[in-house]
Design a protein around this motif. Structure first.
Motif, short mmCIF file in Angstrom:
data_model
loop_
_atom_site.label_atom_id
_atom_site.label_comp_id
_atom_site.label_asym_id
_atom_site.label_seq_id
_atom_site.Cartn_x
_atom_site.Cartn_y
_atom_site.Cartn_z
N GLU A 199 0.82 -1.21 0.00
CA GLU A 199 0.00 0.00 0.00
C GLU A 199 0.86 1.26 0.00
O GLU A 199 0.56 2.23 -0.70
N LEU A 200 1.94 1.24 0.78
CA LEU A 200 2.84 2.40 0.81
C LEU A 200 3.52 2.57 -0.54
O LEU A 200 3.65 3.71 -1.04
N PHE A 201 3.92 1.49 -1.15
CA PHE A 201 4.55 1.55 -2.46
C PHE A 201 3.61 2.19 -3.48
O PHE A 201 4.01 3.09 -4.24
N ILE A 202 2.36 1.80 -3.49
CA ILE A 202 1.38 2.38 -4.41
C ILE A 202 1.18 3.86 -4.12
O ILE A 202 1.10 4.69 -5.04
N ASN A 203 1.13 4.22 -2.84
CA ASN A 203 0.99 5.64 -2.48
C ASN A 203 2.18 6.47 -2.96
O ASN A 203 2.02 7.61 -3.42
N LEU A 204 3.38 5.90 -2.86
CA LEU A 204 4.58 6.61 -3.32
C LEU A 204 4.57 6.80 -4.84
O LEU A 204 5.03 7.83 -5.35
N ILE A 205 4.04 5.83 -5.56
CA ILE A 205 3.94 5.97 -7.01
C ILE A 205 3.03 7.15 -7.36
O ILE A 205 3.38 8.00 -8.19
N HIS A 206 1.89 7.23 -6.71
CA HIS A 206 0.95 8.34 -6.96
C HIS A 206 1.56 9.67 -6.54
O HIS A 206 1.40 10.69 -7.25
N LYS A 207 2.25 9.69 -5.42
CA LYS A 207 2.85 10.94 -4.94
C LYS A 207 3.94 11.42 -5.89
O LYS A 207 4.04 12.62 -6.19
N ALA A 208 4.77 10.50 -6.37
CA ALA A 208 5.83 10.87 -7.30
C ALA A 208 5.25 11.45 -8.58
O ALA A 208 5.75 12.46 -9.10
N LYS A 209 4.20 10.84 -9.12
CA LYS A 209 3.57 11.35 -10.33
C LYS A 209 3.00 12.75 -10.11
O LYS A 209 3.04 13.60 -11.01
N LYS A 210 2.49 13.00 -8.91
CA LYS A 210 1.90 14.31 -8.60
C LYS A 210 2.98 15.37 -8.47
O LYS A 210 2.80 16.52 -8.91
N ILE A 211 4.12 15.03 -7.88
CA ILE A 211 5.20 16.00 -7.67
C ILE A 211 5.88 16.36 -8.98
O ILE A 211 6.05 17.53 -9.32
N SER A 212 6.30 15.32 -9.75
CA SER A 212 7.02 15.57 -10.99
C SER A 212 7.00 14.33 -11.86
O SER A 212 7.21 13.21 -11.36
N SER A 213 6.79 14.51 -13.14
CA SER A 213 6.83 13.39 -14.08
C SER A 213 8.22 12.81 -14.23
O SER A 213 8.39 11.72 -14.77
N LEU A 214 9.22 13.55 -13.77
CA LEU A 214 10.60 13.07 -13.87
C LEU A 214 11.08 12.38 -12.59
O LEU A 214 12.20 11.89 -12.55
N TYR A 215 10.24 12.37 -11.56
CA TYR A 215 10.64 11.74 -10.31
C TYR A 215 10.80 10.23 -10.47
O TYR A 215 9.96 9.56 -11.10
N THR A 216 11.87 9.70 -9.88
CA THR A 216 12.08 8.26 -9.81
C THR A 216 11.69 7.77 -8.41
O THR A 216 11.38 8.57 -7.53
N LEU A 217 11.73 6.46 -8.22
CA LEU A 217 11.43 5.91 -6.90
C LEU A 217 12.42 6.43 -5.86
O LEU A 217 12.03 6.79 -4.75
N ALA A 218 13.71 6.49 -6.22
CA ALA A 218 14.71 7.01 -5.29
C ALA A 218 14.42 8.47 -4.94
O ALA A 218 14.59 8.89 -3.80
N ASP A 219 13.96 9.25 -5.93
CA ASP A 219 13.65 10.66 -5.69
C ASP A 219 12.52 10.82 -4.68
O ASP A 219 12.61 11.64 -3.76
N VAL A 220 11.45 10.08 -4.86
CA VAL A 220 10.30 10.25 -3.97
C VAL A 220 10.60 9.72 -2.57
O VAL A 220 10.14 10.28 -1.57
N ILE A 221 11.41 8.67 -2.47
CA ILE A 221 11.80 8.18 -1.13
C ILE A 221 12.70 9.20 -0.45
O ILE A 221 12.54 9.46 0.76
N ASN A 222 13.62 9.80 -1.18
CA ASN A 222 14.46 10.85 -0.61
C ASN A 222 13.59 12.04 -0.15
O ASN A 222 13.82 12.64 0.90
N HIS A 223 12.58 12.36 -0.93
CA HIS A 223 11.65 13.44 -0.60
C HIS A 223 10.90 13.16 0.70
O HIS A 223 10.56 14.09 1.46
N GLU A 224 10.66 11.88 0.99
CA GLU A 224 9.87 11.48 2.15
C GLU A 224 10.71 11.15 3.38
O GLU A 224 10.17 10.71 4.39
#
Length: 371
Positions: A199-224
């Motif tokens: 569930e957290l993984f799916i939430n991070l995917i949605h959050k990354a898409k909302k922040i930036s289309s260029l965000y990677t998984l590492a980017d959104v985890i660093n952001h969090e």
């Protein structure tokens, strides 16, 4: 039922292996003569009891797809298990947008239908052995949101320059991630390996898409990092990141040493690969072979020193091959001297007398080329 399903994530824009990567993804690179790099993360998952695995491919997937096939050679239960390849809809034409988050987002349905409560995400460009079941149990016991694997190295000034490093607190909590700029010798290199709830993984995917289309998984985890409890777990044993041409060459060369190889290969933790039922290597009377890794099906009449030969390589009489990685089907002609080179698949060296490079700067010969 396994507690987690597995995802083998493709290499991002920070990974560029000149020459080899023009013809296949990093995951499909030949390694140590008989393996592909993708064999290591899939074998780790299979040995850990994870039998639902998704392998993501970014571009040029044919060789990877041919190698993976049905996944039967990875000891995955054919009735209850499933190994599948998935792709982003972005394709090669939108390279910036063709990142891992885009691939996950395009395949959300495949992620959501997985019944396991946790997910283990591992990279396709790193080579190591790890019991993911132990990592999952450690993650659950810690009550962390995300657990990340890292490896402490003492050569970060000249190696792992395309990787991220982790900044940890005293409790091994992750404060942030940043690129390795080569400013310090000792660094905690991120192994791009994560354990978290689905569930957290799916939430991070949605959050990354909302922040930036260029965000990677590492980017959104660093952001969090400031919001989530993210813990680091230290890895022990052999570790290599195939993030550029030199690191690919060095990783192959390092495992010629039997002591180093034993830190990666364990009889109780097999690395599975697609087998090839060819004849044993034929060593002629004129052959001189020293300190090498030789695959099956080779024909050797000349001299081979401190090199890795893939399947079906031919070394003619009088030829000298030294400090080289020679991929399958290649031919080194009579009396030709080759040194400090990566010779790609099916290349033929027959019209040159010598082709050498400096040991500190190995060179590449194109796949299927004739020199």
């Amino acid at each position: 039922m396994a507690k987690a399903f597995g995802i083998v994530n493709f290499a991002g824009n920070h990974v560029r292996v000149n020459g080899l990567q023009d013809h296949r993804p990093v995951a499909a690179f030949s390694f140590l003569g008989r393996y592909r790099i993708v064999d290591f993360p899939i074998s780790n998952m299979s040995n850990s009891g994870i039998d639902h695995i998704q392998v993501y491919a970014r571009r040029k997937p044919r060789s990877l797809n041919d190698h993976i096939g049905t996944g039967r050679h990875y000891n995955i239960n054919s009735k209850s298990g499933r190994l599948r390849m998935l792709f982003s809809m972005a394709g090669d034409t939108h390279n910036l947008y063709n990142n891992d988050i885009a691939s996950f987002y395009d395949n959300l349905e495949c992620i959501e239908v997985e019944t396991a409560p946790y997910v283990v995400i591992a990279p396709s460009y790193m080579i190591y052995c790890q019991n993911y079941n132990e990592l999952i149990e450690s993650h659950i016991a810690s009550d962390a949101d995300i657990t990340m694997l890292y490896h402490t190295v003492d050569n970060a000034k000249e190696a792992f320059l395309n990787c991220n490093v982790l900044n940890l607190n005293k409790q091994k909590g992750i404060l942030s991630m940043e690129p390795n700029h080569g400013t310090a010798k000792t660094r905690n290199i991120s192994m791009d390996t994560y354990v978290m709830k689905k569930e957290l993984f799916i939430n991070l995917i949605h959050k990354a898409k909302k922040i930036s289309s260029l965000y990677t998984l590492a980017d959104v985890i660093n952001h969090e990092c400031g919001e989530l409890d993210i813990r680091g777990v230290s890895h022990r044993g052999y570790f290599a990141a195939i993030s550029d041409f030199k690191s690919y060459f060095n990783a192959n060369m390092s495992l010629i040493d039997i002591k180093t190889a034993r830190s990666l290969f364990n009889p109780d933790w097999p690395i599975y690969t697609r087998t090839n039922d060819s004849a044993p290597t034929h060593y002629y009377d004129s052959a001189k072979v020293h300190n090498c890794v030789i695959s099956n099906g080779c024909t050797i009449e000349g001299t081979v020193e401190h090199s890795v030969l893939g399947r079906g390589v031919t070394i003619k009489e009088g030829a000298v091959v030294k400090n080289c990685v020679v991929l399958s089907g290649s031919v080194i002609g009579k009396d030709i001297h080759v040194e400090n080179m990566v010779v790609d698949r099916n290349a033929k060296l027959i019209h040159v007398s010598e082709i050498c490079a400096e040991e500190s700067d190995p060179k590449y010969i194109e796949r299927g080329d004739t020199l």
